[in-house]
Design an enzyme around this catalytic site. Structure first.
Site: not given
Length: 394
Positions: A249, A373, A133-134
């Site tokens: 997930e 975050n 993904y990343s």
């Protein structure tokens, strides 16, 4: 959500507890409480054999439908499995990406041929998966992926070109599910495909990334016209499939993650009692807060799992990553304060970090990977609370 255990569930608990007691011995004894965050590099071959031991006992894919080789275990029984697995000190799962992410996604969206091809290797504990993904320019902003997939007009095969980064256990994996662009010039969520790629081919290069802990369970992966074995769904459906996978997930697979967290907290409590740190009222309060946070984490996961599977993940899943990442980072800091001056010392040559020192250093990354975050708060505000996005340029 109300979670209760009936007589059948308790029989299931006795079954898994008894199995673990009789199998987590001998060659597997030294794996107890190993393989968690910051420790995932330890004993890879032994943990692979443990995966096959679990598979032989029928403990891989317990939540999968029976028609797909699973046990069809209820949510309650999956919770019981995670609890007893933690209580026994069983090692971190090296096959969890295949079992918890790739498998459920293939079951939900794959063809019958794809299920027959990929699910058996996961279920028997012999084939391991990683997540593509990343990317360097698409970490928290997953919709910005630039890896390309071009279909060869002669063979019909899709060829993947690009780079993925922070790919956990890529160096141990046989397969990778890859999010890539199938439409030239497409942007954001459109024009993406979800591909299944064999890692053992000339067009793939895996380079370990050494971290602050000195270990390299993360990797960068380069695709140079690598051939995808399959595309799941249709070209252009990649985003929908990828988001459903992230729901898995933050649902079922989160229970296994929490098992490792409980082991770490138990170790911190043990040390606090033995070295006198537990006599400090501030330390006691922080331990109580850690225990409370972990229980909240568990029940939020259960709330997610109790929703309607057909509608996909609901808004309760939005808070999960932010919660556990911050909680785990704070647990690492608590571990150092409980250790006291010993936190700054390494015992002897070769001067390797102990479990809690690795935990402290590794957990800072929890608030970065999988969406920082800050990104998580934006997602909660926009998708959970319905707040408008800030105007560009402000």
């Amino acid at each position: 959500m109300k979670l209760t255990f009936n007589a059948e569930d308790e029989r299931f608990r006795e079954e898994i507890a008894s199995w673990l007691k009789t199998h987590l011995v001998g060659e597997f004894e030294h794996l107890k409480f190993r393989g968690g965050p910051g420790d995932e590099h330890m004993f890879p071959e032994e943990r692979k054999r443990w995966e096959q031991e679990l598979a032989a006992g029928g403990w891989v894919g317990i939540g999968w439908p029976e028609a797909n080789g699973g046990r069809g275990a209820s949510i309650e029984q999956q919770v019981i499995f995670a609890e007893e697995y933690a209580r026994a000190g069983a090692p971190g799962r090296i096959g969890h990406i295949g079992e918890g992410l790739a498998g459920p996604t293939i079951i939900a969206f794959g063809t019958e041929e794809q299920k027959a091809k990929y699910l058996p290797g996961i279920l028997n504990g012999t084939e391991y998966w990683c997540q593509g993904y990343s990317e360097p320019s698409a970490g928290s902003d997953l919709a910005n992926v630039r890896t390309r997939a071009v279909q060869n007009p002669e063979t019909g095969k899709w060829q993947i070109t690009g780079q993925k980064i922070w790919t956990s256990l890529a160096h141990e994996s046989h397969w990778c599910f890859v999010l890539a662009r199938t439409e030239a010039g497409s942007v954001a969520h459109r024009g993406l495909g979800f591909f299944l790629v064999n890692m053992d081919q000339p067009g793939i290069t895996v380079r370990p990334i050494e971290q602050l802990t000195g270990t390299s369970e993360f990797n960068e992966v380069f695709f140079d016209d690598a051939i995808a074995d399959d595309i799941v769904g249709e070209p252009g459906e990649g985003w929908r499939i990828a988001m459903t996978l992230l729901g898995f997930e933050r649902g079922v697979s989160s229970l296994g993650q929490q098992m490792q967290f409980q082991n770490e907290l138990n170790e911190i409590i043990r040390i606090a009692k033995s070295n006198g740190a537990a006599e400090d009222p501030v330390i006691r309060q922080r331990i109580a807060e850690a225990h409370t946070g972990l229980r909240l984490m568990r029940y939020n996961a259960m709330r997610m799992l109790s929703g309607d599977e057909r509608s996909g993940p609901d808004s309760s899943s939005l808070v999960y990553k932010l919660h556990w990442a911050s909680w785990h980072r704070n647990l690492g800091a608590l571990a150092m304060d409980v250790l006291g001056p010993e936190a700054d010392l390494l015992d002897a040559a070769p001067y390797e970090l102990n479990r809690l020192q690795s935990l402290f250093l590794f957990t800072r990354s929890d608030t970065i990977y999988g969406g920082t975050n800050q990104i998580q708060r934006n997602i909660i505000a926009e998708r959970g609370l319905g707040m408008p996005k800030e105007a560009k340029g402000r």
